[in-house]
Design an enzyme around this catalytic site. Structure first.
Site, PDB file in Angstrom:
ATOM      1  N   SER A 106      35.641  29.789 -51.829  1.00  0.00           N
ATOM      2  CA  SER A 106      36.570  28.359 -52.521  1.00  0.00           C
ATOM      3  C   SER A 106      37.073  27.570 -51.587  1.00  0.00           C
ATOM      4  O   SER A 106      36.802  26.203 -51.604  1.00  0.00           O
ATOM      5  CB  SER A 106      37.678  28.905 -53.433  1.00  0.00           C
ATOM      6  OG  SER A 106      38.447  27.776 -53.928  1.00  0.00           O
ATOM      7  N   SER A 109      34.267  25.190 -49.968  1.00  0.00           N
ATOM      8  CA  SER A 109      33.592  24.240 -51.022  1.00  0.00           C
ATOM      9  C   SER A 109      34.554  23.057 -51.074  1.00  0.00           C
ATOM     10  O   SER A 109      33.933  22.053 -51.375  1.00  0.00           O
ATOM     11  CB  SER A 109      33.337  25.236 -52.319  1.00  0.00           C
ATOM     12  OG  SER A 109      34.446  25.577 -52.854  1.00  0.00           O
ATOM     13  N   CYS A 110      35.891  23.290 -51.278  1.00  0.00           N
ATOM     14  CA  CYS A 110      36.564  22.192 -51.494  1.00  0.00           C
ATOM     15  C   CYS A 110      37.962  21.990 -50.677  1.00  0.00           C
ATOM     16  O   CYS A 110      38.763  21.191 -51.080  1.00  0.00           O
ATOM     17  CB  CYS A 110      36.945  22.308 -52.961  1.00  0.00           C
ATOM     18  SG  CYS A 110      38.170  23.680 -53.323  1.00  0.00           S
ATOM     19  N   GLY A 111      37.855  22.788 -49.621  1.00  0.00           N
ATOM     20  CA  GLY A 111      39.154  22.622 -48.882  1.00  0.00           C
ATOM     21  C   GLY A 111      40.246  23.356 -49.481  1.00  0.00           C
ATOM     22  O   GLY A 111      40.104  24.198 -50.477  1.00  0.00           O
ATOM     23  N   CYS A 113      42.654  23.573 -51.952  1.00  0.00           N
ATOM     24  CA  CYS A 113      42.951  22.839 -53.280  1.00  0.00           C
ATOM     25  C   CYS A 113      43.481  23.580 -54.292  1.00  0.00           C
ATOM     26  O   CYS A 113      43.175  24.856 -54.434  1.00  0.00           O
ATOM     27  CB  CYS A 113      41.644  22.265 -53.756  1.00  0.00           C
ATOM     28  SG  CYS A 113      40.248  23.433 -54.135  1.00  0.00           S
TER      29      CYS A 113
END
Length: 260
Positions: A106, A109-111, A113
């Site tokens: 996780s 994939s998106c920093g 967040c």
């Protein structure tokens, strides 16, 4: 140190415009792929020395194991692209590993967040239970001794050191790496593999004090952390949370102790 430095040729130029070719040792920085139970976990840039110590310390600092006994095996493979550490954990750690891998997927994939990931990044630290009654004279003694116990840095001038120091300032052991975090992982790993604790002593690091280093100290039950350079605000907050005595900007002429 084997595999830790290589000779590189340079063109040396003086202010007078005089050129000459010189050779000097340069610290090796190489990719080290870390796998746990066959699962790719991370690729670290590190100095390829004391890698079994690093594997152990990294496992502990990632909270994948509680002690070195839960590491079944460490296999080191050297390839043309770098180094691979294949670490086998006890079956009882499988759920912990899979949960951590899910968070890392996780994160990548998106920093960082969302609230869940923020809480994961700043998980509560255990309170340090080890005691340390180190006097200021012992800190200055260790600072004075450290430089002479950094052979790779003396050769290359490009690596950090993490030292285990006794309560009287004697430097017991040192690990070096191009990364300050890696050096501390190597030191903690070497202690865990030998089943050794801080025994009233402290850690001395040749770097600034980041929150990650404070967390590594807390997870190794280190009661006192001394760093050559300054701390960050989060490092101070995390040290207070864990009950670690924090000494920073530790130089031969003065030290700064963070108020509890």
């Amino acid at each position: 140190m084997d595999n830790a430095a290589l000779p590189i040729s340079f063109l040396r130029t003086t202010p007078k415009g005089e050129d000459s070719e010189v050779s000097r040792a340069v610290a090796v920085e190489a990719p080290v792929s870390v796998e746990f139970n066959g699962i790719g976990y991370a690729v670290m840039m590190a100095t390829p020395a004391d890698l079994e110590d690093f594997a152990t310390g990294f496992s502990l600092s990632e909270r994948l194991v509680d002690n070195a006994g839960e590491i079944v095996a460490i296999d080191h493979h050297h390839s043309a692209a770098g180094h691979i550490l294949r670490i086998s954990l006890a079956a009882s750690r499988s759920d912990t590993l899979l949960a951590r891998v899910r968070h890392r997927v996780s994160d990548s994939s998106c920093g960082l967040c969302g609230i869940e990931n923020l809480e994961q990044a700043l998980r509560p630290l255990p309170r340090v239970t080890a005691a340390s009654e180190v006097g200021d004279a012992a800190i200055f003694e260790a600072i004075g001794r450290l430089r002479g116990m950094q052979p790779l840095n003396r050769e290359t001038g490009a690596v950090h050191a993490a030292a285990r120091c006794a309560s009287d300032g004697t430097v017991i052991s040192v690990r070096e790496d191009v990364g300050r975090h890696n050096a501390f992982d190597k030191l903690v790993g070497s202690m865990a593999r030998a089943n050794e604790g801080w025994a009233g002593g402290f850690a001395l690091l040749s770097s600034r004090c980041s929150y990650e280093l404070v967390e590594k100290a807390a997870l190794s039950n280190c009661p006192m952390l001394v760093t050559i350079s300054a701390p960050t605000t989060l490092a101070v907050e995390r040290a207070r949370e864990a009950g670690i005595r924090l000494v920073v900007l530790a130089r031969a002429d003065a030290i700064l102790t963070v108020s509890p």
